[in-house]
Structure formats: structure tokens, C-alpha cells
Design a protein around this motif. Structure first.
Motif, short mmCIF file in Angstrom:
data_model
loop_
_atom_site.label_atom_id
_atom_site.label_comp_id
_atom_site.label_asym_id
_atom_site.label_seq_id
_atom_site.Cartn_x
_atom_site.Cartn_y
_atom_site.Cartn_z
N ALA A 122 0.82 -1.21 0.00
CA ALA A 122 0.00 0.00 0.00
C ALA A 122 0.85 1.26 0.00
CB ALA A 122 -0.94 -0.02 1.21
N THR A 123 2.06 1.17 0.55
CA THR A 123 2.93 2.35 0.61
C THR A 123 4.35 1.94 0.21
OG1 THR A 123 3.64 1.98 2.88
CG2 THR A 123 1.59 3.25 2.56
N PRO A 124 5.19 2.91 -0.16
CA PRO A 124 6.59 2.58 -0.49
C PRO A 124 7.32 1.91 0.67
CG PRO A 124 6.04 4.79 -1.26
CD PRO A 124 4.88 4.33 -0.44
N GLU A 125 7.14 2.43 1.87
CA GLU A 125 7.84 1.85 3.02
C GLU A 125 7.38 0.43 3.27
OE1 GLU A 125 8.15 4.39 6.39
OE2 GLU A 125 8.25 2.71 7.80
N GLU A 126 6.09 0.21 3.12
CA GLU A 126 5.58 -1.14 3.33
C GLU A 126 6.16 -2.11 2.30
OE1 GLU A 126 1.27 -1.50 3.44
OE2 GLU A 126 1.45 -3.59 2.81
N ALA A 127 6.38 -1.61 1.08
CA ALA A 127 6.97 -2.48 0.05
C ALA A 127 8.35 -2.94 0.47
CB ALA A 127 7.04 -1.73 -1.28
N VAL A 128 9.16 -2.03 0.98
CA VAL A 128 10.51 -2.40 1.39
C VAL A 128 10.46 -3.30 2.63
CG1 VAL A 128 12.71 -1.52 2.25
CG2 VAL A 128 11.53 -0.36 0.36
N MET A 165 8.06 11.56 -7.06
CA MET A 165 6.97 11.84 -8.01
C MET A 165 5.73 11.17 -7.45
SD MET A 165 8.42 13.26 -10.88
CE MET A 165 7.46 12.71 -12.29
N SER A 166 4.62 11.34 -8.14
CA SER A 166 3.41 10.72 -7.64
C SER A 166 3.50 9.20 -7.65
CB SER A 166 2.21 11.17 -8.47
OG SER A 166 2.40 10.80 -9.83
N ASP A 167 4.28 8.65 -8.60
CA ASP A 167 4.39 7.19 -8.69
C ASP A 167 5.81 6.69 -8.42
OD1 ASP A 167 1.73 6.93 -9.32
OD2 ASP A 167 2.09 7.11 -11.47
N LEU A 168 6.65 7.53 -7.82
CA LEU A 168 8.04 7.13 -7.58
C LEU A 168 8.48 7.65 -6.21
CD1 LEU A 168 10.79 5.99 -8.58
CD2 LEU A 168 11.25 8.26 -9.55
N ALA A 169 9.02 6.78 -5.41
CA ALA A 169 9.51 7.18 -4.08
C ALA A 169 10.72 6.33 -3.72
CB ALA A 169 8.40 6.98 -3.03
N THR A 211 19.28 2.69 0.20
CA THR A 211 18.13 3.32 -0.43
C THR A 211 17.62 2.47 -1.58
OG1 THR A 211 18.89 5.53 0.16
CG2 THR A 211 17.32 5.36 -1.65
N LEU A 212 16.35 2.13 -1.52
CA LEU A 212 15.69 1.41 -2.61
C LEU A 212 14.63 2.31 -3.21
CD1 LEU A 212 15.18 -2.12 -0.99
CD2 LEU A 212 16.99 -1.42 -2.57
N ALA A 213 14.48 2.24 -4.53
CA ALA A 213 13.43 3.00 -5.19
C ALA A 213 12.20 2.13 -5.35
CB ALA A 213 13.91 3.48 -6.55
N THR A 214 11.06 2.75 -5.19
CA THR A 214 9.80 2.02 -5.36
C THR A 214 8.94 2.76 -6.38
OG1 THR A 214 8.77 3.24 -3.53
CG2 THR A 214 9.84 1.16 -2.99
N VAL A 215 8.16 1.99 -7.12
CA VAL A 215 7.28 2.58 -8.13
C VAL A 215 5.85 2.11 -7.87
CG1 VAL A 215 9.07 2.75 -9.89
CG2 VAL A 215 7.72 0.66 -9.71
N ARG A 216 4.91 2.93 -8.33
CA ARG A 216 3.51 2.54 -8.17
C ARG A 216 2.97 2.05 -9.51
NH1 ARG A 216 -0.54 6.46 -5.07
NH2 ARG A 216 0.04 7.88 -6.76
N ARG A 217 2.47 0.84 -9.50
CA ARG A 217 1.86 0.23 -10.69
C ARG A 217 0.43 -0.18 -10.32
NH1 ARG A 217 5.63 1.22 -14.69
NH2 ARG A 217 7.69 0.42 -14.16
N TRP A 241 2.47 -0.44 -4.69
CA TRP A 241 3.89 -0.06 -4.70
C TRP A 241 4.79 -1.29 -4.77
CZ3 TRP A 241 5.79 4.83 -5.12
CH2 TRP A 241 4.87 5.87 -4.96
N TYR A 242 5.84 -1.16 -5.57
CA TYR A 242 6.79 -2.26 -5.77
C TYR A 242 8.22 -1.71 -5.69
CZ TYR A 242 2.71 -4.60 -7.83
OH TYR A 242 1.47 -5.14 -8.06
N VAL A 243 9.14 -2.57 -5.34
CA VAL A 243 10.56 -2.21 -5.38
C VAL A 243 11.05 -2.35 -6.82
CG1 VAL A 243 12.89 -2.82 -4.61
CG2 VAL A 243 10.96 -2.93 -3.01
N SER A 244 11.73 -1.32 -7.32
CA SER A 244 12.19 -1.33 -8.71
C SER A 244 13.72 -1.38 -8.77
CB SER A 244 11.70 -0.09 -9.44
OG SER A 244 12.40 0.07 -10.66
#
Lengths: 161, 647
Positions: free
Chosen positions: B86-92, B163-167, B215-221, B225-228
Motif C-alpha cells: 500500500a505504501t513505499p515503506e511497506e513495500a521495502v 513523483m506521484s508514482d516514484l519514491a 536506499t531502494l526506489a519504489t514505483v507505483r503500478r 507499490w513495488y521495489v524497482s
């Protein structure tokens, strides 16, 4: 951990009972020399027969195929033993002192070397046949045997003297 | 059948073999004799071993997490609808938890779905080749690598919305502990005998030495949110360069009707210097990071290429065909035939070292490697070194120098001073056919193929011989058919051969694109794929990764040396004729090769060897003719290539 499944359909051995018995004993001899253990040799041959048996009728030369399977099975056990050393393999055969030393020296050889030595001097296989079993070049076979003999030379010299 | 002892030994070799044969049969006589009936075996219940569940693993730090995460994709059928977080942090957090708890499906679900396919294909290929080459054994599984464990403690995170889809998510505190137990790692036959016994543990402090990888980048698809991987790499590069996020829109992807068309377009555009066009071949989704971040570096890179094109670079690609593998929506294309032809501007043949700067001193190494002659700045290079004072090792060479080499026939490798050079563009032609690449004389001015051991020169009769046998070809052409790591590097890791690199392609919405992650991964996996068997590893471009050396290294150091000077650790590796070493055995073990190379590069052997060569005290004439390469002992693999122009 084991997982039993349904019994298989019987399959007939292609050949006489005598040939089957000879083949089986030959496999036991190969497995015993490779592993140094009677119990392990019996398990190896049994496992191989369980695996290969149902396909026996489709094999051109079952005896050769079984020998390859036994060598590969021994190599597989060897790798597993290296990765996860478990209780020491039972040294369950009573041998003469000279043979005990040979068995121990064989056990110290890398398994590929040991397999090459056994296939050459116990099974009288050619370089090409051994290469096919071990999945390497003929030149590699010669190198394996050369190195194996070098390592065994001291033990063999004692015997000759 | 020839006795394997015949080559080396004593009169009792045949006796020993006979004894061994007898003793083995005696030993086999103690084998069990209990023959189980065939019917009993094949009709009995099948007892199938269930594989023990292995502990999940990783290698270390972020790399370990990613490796494990991507590894599990090999078993995955597909990403599930409820993948991601649901969130970038949760993805990691889910990524780290999944690695720790061996929850492979959760690990898969948390990687960008656009990247999973490319990574899975590369890993499947690498795993298969690693098993085939006996680097790992058959029990090796990417979804659970025995012998390596990771434990995360007290990790705390900070999220930065780009960005809206990148964290990006940064671990600001906590530790990652990696334990490696070589004894439990499923090494294959090639490596297990050389593995260390003891386990080792290392801990990375995310707030300290691990911060660079934290630092890991995450994207929203589709709202999740996923780790990219690709955005993580791109963001790392952007932060290192200390530039702002791209403000322009990314390069729009351009699809093709077939995998071949996509790969051909990539090569055509690269050869034409069209970087934006090459990037446009990248698949949408998987190539988003490449397309978007390109605006940060293209404005400075493209003018450099344009300048070269204006100076005379003009190359075109013809007759390109591929060997195609793969299925479904992915194909791997390996160039099998092609012709590259065109012109190259003057000055690009500098790489072969034939041009010298007349304003600095030149060192000419003697052909026997025992010393050098200094040619002062401004003086011409002489035809031979005859009559000139040879300086020995130990003298202090000038700091600013360039090098040339005396040839075995006494001549000095032809060199041109810059002012003498032909400043006209020249034509080149490179042709790949039948598994070999032929470089014409022009191409040889650009590429240093002629210095490679595996290069072959075209003889006057049209046949080919090795460069050593036939260094002077009729028209200056050479070709290579084997693995040549140096040239492989020049071709951007083109599979370790003098060949264009393999290209991974992917189908998206009915159109074919280049898979950037798959192609980048292939640059590494193809190095494994090109090795025919484990027996060829020592001759391959990846030998130094496995053996810490290679056949070329050891031959450079040992061939031609007298056997009396060989370190004990190398004794089993060398093949000798009389008292001179002529070759290295076909398949040394890793331990043997490492020990030998270690002995050769130790100070003790170097000193001894120098003394032996220089004293001339040996009664064996071979000792006094040790080739240069046997004296120049250098620690790094590529350092075995003779030194080139410096200064």
C-alpha cells in the motif's frame, strides 16, 4: 523423510536371471569401491534399480546404463555428504590391512578422480567411455587418472614391495 | 590402451597399474553379494526422497536482498493481483520480511512486475549454466541458497516522495547481518574442493557503512507499490551525480513487429550515434527509468558523438542475422552473422600504441624482458637496440614515459610519432560468420586484436593460423574464433567473444522491444553461456573469477621457464619437455591454480626468478632464456598484457 506412493507395475528384466544377477553384483562392486561401504553400496544399487527398472525395456544396453547411473548416484551422495556432513559413513567391511589403506586412499581422492580410476581399472573402460560417464573430455580423463595414480602410487608401492 | 603413466614415469608404472587393477578387484570382492530380485524391486513401492527445505539466503546487504528476491522468480508462475504494497515503506518492509521469513511469493510480489520477467529469464539462464559448468550442484536453488543467511535487526526507514508514482525508501538505522557458511553452500565439483571450511559473519550498519546501499526506489503500478531495480540504479546514479530529477518527459518507446527488428534497430541506431533512438527501443515499463533519466545525460553525451560523426565516423551494419532462443513473450537474440563497414576518423588507431609523443622519453623493453633502453625525448626510435645501454630492473625509470618493445628478431615494433601519422579517415570492415569474426587491416588499427593469443592471421594462401605462428598476414586481416576477454570488454561484454552482444527482447501489447534489464543481465550471463563445459572454464573469460587466474596468465608466467625454478605449488600444473615448461595441464583444480598463482606472484618467487635469470649461474641454458613474460610478475589478471603508452 520418505513419501510412499502407489506400487509400480511389474517390469521384466530383458535377459536371463544369470545375467541379471551378474549385472547386479557388478554394480554392487562398483558402488562398494566408490563408497567404501557395503550398506551404502546396497542402497545405491537398490535406488538405481528402483529408478531405472521401470524403463529397463527401453534401454539399448541396460548394463552400461545402470553402471553410469550407479556412478552418478555415488557422486550425488558424495556431494550431499560434503554439503551436510552427517554421521560418518559406516566402514562396515572387514578388510586386510593393505586393502584398508587402498580404500582410505581412494576415499581421499576427489570423486571425479576416484570414478575415473575405478572405471578404468575395475571396469576396464576406455577413455572415451569414461569421458561419457563423467561428462568431460578424454584428455580430462587421462589427466584425472594420471593424478589419481600419482596419489595412489605410495600405497601401491607398498603393496609391490 | 596407453598407460597414463607412460609419459612421466618410471619403469615400474605398468607394474603399479597392474597392482592397482588387482587390488581394486580384491577390494571389490568384499562388496555385498545380496542380489535383490528384479520383480521385487520394480514392483515395490517407490520411495521418493522429499527435499529438505533449505534456509533462505542472500549474499549481503541490498545485493543479497535483491538476489534472493529475484531468485524466487524462477519458480513463480505469475505475480498475483494482490502483490505489491500500500505504501513505499511497506513495500521495502515486505521485501526484507520476505527474505527473512523465506516467504518467496511475497518477495516476488514486491518486485516491479515490469522487471520480473527479464530478471527471471536471466537467472534461469545463469542457474542452468552454473549447474552445467559444475559451479554449483544440482541441489542449488535460487529460491533457497543453502549456506547463506540474512537477518535484519532494528531497521528504520524514511520515505522520500519523488513523483506521484516514484519514491525512495532509505534504511536510516538498524543492521543487516549476513552469515556465509561455505561448507553448506552447494558448490559444484569445480569449486567445492577449494571452499573454505569456516563460516563467516558480517554485519552492515545501515546508518554507517551500509548507508550507501540503504536506499531502494519504489514505483507505483496499478495503485500498488513495488521495489524497482532499474529505478534504484538510476536514482543511485542521479544522487551520486548530485543532479535534480528530470524535468522533461521521458523518451517515448517505439515498438517493432519482430524481435529481430527491435534488436537490429538497437544496433543500427547505436552505430549511427543516435542515442535517443536506441533508448526508444527499450520496452515500456521495464525501460521507464532508462527513458526518463536519459534527459539528464543525453544533452551532454549526444554532442560528443555528433562531433565524432562529423570527424569521419560512419559505420553501417549489414546482413545481420541472429540465433534466437526463448519462448512466449521473451526472446534472446545472439548475433550470428553480420558485416560492419565504414570509415573511422584519423587518430582512433592510437589504441594500438603505434603513435608516440615526441616530447617525452620512450622506454623500449628488451625482448628478453630483462631490461630497457631509454630513448630521450625528441630523438627518433632506432631500428634496433644494438649498441645502446640496457638498463636493468631496479634502476629508477623516468616518471613520465611511454613504452615500445623490441621484437625477438631484434627489430623494434614500428612506431610513429604523432606528427608522422596519416591524418586521413580510414576504412574498416568487421565480418562475423561461421562463429568467427574477421577484422580487416583498418579494423586492426582500431582494435588490438593482433595482440591476443587467440587471434588468427590470414596467410597468403587464404588459410588461417594463430597470430603467434603467422603474425604477418597478407592483407593485415585477423580473425578470432575463441574467447577473447579483452575484446569482449571492448564490445561491451559481448559474451566474451569478439562479437556483438546478445540482446534480450520482450513483447508488450503486441509490439516487440529491447529488454534493457534482460540485455544488461545477458552481458554477464552470456559469459557463462559461452563456456562449453566445465573443462573449458580455465580457458574462459571468467577464469579469473573462479580460479583467481587463467591459463593465459599461468602460461605467460611459466611457459619457457626451466622446471628447476618452478615453485612447488605449480609442480603439478606444468607440462615439460626436457627441462623446459611447455604448457599447463588441461584442467587444473581451483585450489591448484590459486596456489600456483599465489606462489608465482609472491615476492619470494619473483626475487628468486630474477636472480636466476640475471646471475647466469645455471648450467641449463634454458634458465638464461626466460621470456619477458616470465619475469614481469604482476598481481592482476589483465596486467599480464604488456604495458602501453602512458604519460
Amino acid at each position: 523423510m520418505t513419501e510412499p506412493t502407489a506400487p509400480r507395475q511389474p517390469v521384466e528384466w530383458v535377459g536371463s536371471d544369470a545375467v541379471y544377477a551378474d549385472t547386479y553384483r557388478h554394480l554392487l562392486r562398483v558402488a562398494f569401491v566408490l563408497t567404501g561401504s557395503t550398506q551404502t553400496a546396497e542402497d545405491v544399487v537398490h535406488d538405481v534399480m528402483c529408478t531405472v527398472g521401470p524403463r529397463m525395456g527401453s534401454l539399448d544396453d541396460p548394463a552400461v546404463y545402470l553402471r553410469v547411473a550407479v556412478v552418478n548416484r555415488c557422486r550425488s551422495l558424495h556431494r550431499r555428504a560434503i554439503r551436510a556432513p552427517a554421521p560418518e559413513m559406516s566402514i562396515d567391511a572387514q578388510l586386510d590391512p593393505g586393502l584398508t589403506e587402498l580404500r582410505d586412499e581412494l576415499a581421499r581422492l576427489p570423486l571425479k578422480q576416484r570414478s575415473a580410476i575405478v572405471l578404468r581399472y575395475l571396469c576396464d573402460q576406455s577413455d572415451a567411455d569414461i569421458a561419457a560417464v563423467l561428462g568431460c573430455r578424454e584428455a580430462t580423463v587421462r589427466s584425472l587418472i594420471h593424478r589419481g595414480l600419482k596419489d595412489l602410487r605410495r600405497t601401491l608401492s607398498k603393496v609391490t614391495s | 590402451m596407453t598407460s597414463p603413466l607412460d609419459a612421466t614415469a618410471s619403469s615400474s608404472s605398468a607394474d603399479l597399474e597392474a597392482v592397482l587393477r588387482t587390488q581394486l578387484h580384491r577390494l571389490a570382492d568384499h562388496a555385498p553379494t545380496n542380489v535383490r530380485a528384479f520383480d521385487e524391486i520394480v514392483a515395490g513401492p517407490v520411495v521418493r526422497r522429499r527435499r529438505d527445505r533449505r534456509r533462505v539466503a542472500g549474499v549481503g546487504g541490498t545485493i543479497a536482498i535483491l538476489a534472493a528476491a529475484f531468485g524466487v522468480t524462477t519458480l513463480a508462475v505469475s505475480s498475483t493481483d494482490d502483490g505489491g504494497a500500500a505504501t513505499p515503506e511497506e513495500a521495502v518492509i515486505r521485501l526484507v520480511d520476505a527474505v527473512e521469513s523465506e516467504d518467496v511469493l511475497s518477495v516476488l510480489d514486491i518486485v516491479d512486475p515490469a522487471e520480473v520477467g527479464a530478471l527471471r529469464a536471466a537467472l534461469v539462464q545463469a542457474e542452468s549454466d552454473a549447474k552445467r559448468l559444475e559451479l554449483v550442484d544440482e541441489s542449488f536453488r535460487l529460491d533457497g541458497i543453502a549456506g547463506i543467511d540474512i537477518q535484519a535487526d532494528g531497521l528504520q526507514y524514511a520515505t522520500n516522495d519523488l513523483m506521484s508514482d516514484l519514491a525512495t525508501v532509505t534504511a536510516t538505522a538498524g543492521t543487516l547481518t549476513t552469515t556465509v557458511d561455505p561448507a553448506a553452500f552447494p558448490f559444484g565439483d569445480v569449486l567445492h574442493e577449494s571452499a573454505d571450511d569456516g563460516a563467516s559473519t558480517s554485519t552492515v550498519d545501515m546508518a554507517g557503512d551500509g548507508s550507501g546501499w540503504a536506499t531502494l526506489a519504489t514505483v507505483r503500478r496499478d495503485g500498488r507499490w513495488y521495489v524497482s531495480v532499474s529505478f534504484t540504479i538510476a536514482e543511485r546514479a542521479r544522487r551520486d551525480a548530485e543532479v535534480d530529477l528530470p524535468s522533461a518527459a521521458g523518451i517515448a518507446p517505439e515498438g517493432f513487429t519482430s524481435p529481430e527488428d527491435a534488436a537490429t534497430a538497437l544496433f543500427d541506431r547505436l552505430l549511427a550515434g543516435n542515442l535517443a533512438g536506441a533508448i526508444a527501443t527499450a520496452a515500456p515499463g521495464e525501460g521507464d527509468a532508462l527513458a526518463w533519466y536519459a534527459s539528464l545525460w543525453l544533452p551532454s553525451a549526444q554532442p560528443v558523438l555528433d562531433e565524432q560523426l562529423a570527424a569521419g565516423w560512419s559505420l553501417t551494419l549489414h546482413d545481420l542475422t541472429f540465433e534466437v532462443s526463448g519462448e512466449g513473450d521473451r526472446r534472446m537474440l545472439r548475433p550470428s552473422t553480420y558485416v560492419i563497414s565504414g570509415t573511422v576518423p584519423a587518430g582512433w588507431d592510437l589504441v594500438d600504441g603505434r603513435r608516440l609523443d615526441p616530447t617525452i622519453d620512450t622506454i623500449v623493453w628488451t625482448s628478453d624482458g630483462t631490461g630497457y633502453v631509454t630513448i630521450p625525448a625528441g630523438e627518433p626510435i632506432p631500428a634496433t637496440l644494438e649498441g645502446l645501454p640496457v638498463q636493468q630492473f631496479g634502476d629508477e625509470p623516468p616518471v613520465e614515459l611511454q613504452t615500445a618493445f623490441e621484437q625477438p628478431d631484434g627489430s623494434i615494433e614500428p612506431h610513429l610519432f604523432t606528427d608522422d601519422a596519416d591524418d586521413q579517415p580510414f576504412e574498416i570492415r568487421v565480418e562475423r560468420r561461421d562463429g568467427c569474426t574477421t577484422f580487416d587491416a583498418g579494423a586492426n588499427r582500431v582494435f588490438i586484436l593482433g595482440s591476443l593469443d587467440s587471434a588468427e592471421a590470414i596467410r597468403p594462401d587464404g588459410s588461417f593460423g594463430t597470430a603467434d605462428d603467422e603474425p604477418a598476414s597478407a592483407d593485415g586481416s585477423t580473425r578470432t574464433c575463441g574467447s577473447t576477454s579483452l575484446l569482449g570488454l571492448i564490445w561491451l561484454a559481448g559474451g566474451g567473444e569478439a562479437n556483438l552482444p546478445a540482446v534480450a527482447t520482450v513483447q508488450v501489447d503486441g509490439q516487440w522491444y529491447v529488454s534493457p534489464l534482460g540485455t544488461a543481465a545477458a552481458a554477464l550471463t552470456e559469459l557463462l553461456h559461452d563456456v562449453q563445459s566445465s573443462d573449458d572454464l580455465f580457458d574462459s573469460p571468467i577464469a579469473w573469477l573462479i580460479y583467481g587466474t587463467s591459463r593465459a596468465d599461468l602460461e605467460n608466467l611459466l611457459v619457457g621457464s626451466p622446471t628447476a625454478q618452478v615453485p612447488a605449488d605449480c609442480a603439478e600444473l606444468v607440462v615439460a619437455e626436457g627441462v623446459t615448461i611447455t604448457a599447463i595441464i588441461p584442467t587444473p583444480t581451483v585450489s591448484q591454480a590459486r596456489a600456483c598463482y599465489g606462489a608465482l606472484t609472491s615476492g619470494e618467487w619473483t626475487t628468486y626468478h630474477f636472480e636466476g635469470s640475471e646471475s647466469g649461474s645455471s648450467e641449463d641454458p634454458a634458465i638464461d632464456s626466460v621470456p619477458a613474460t616470465s619475469v614481469e610478475v604482476t598481481p592482476a589478471t589483465l596486467d599480464s598484457v604488456p604495458p602501453t603508452v602512458t604519460g
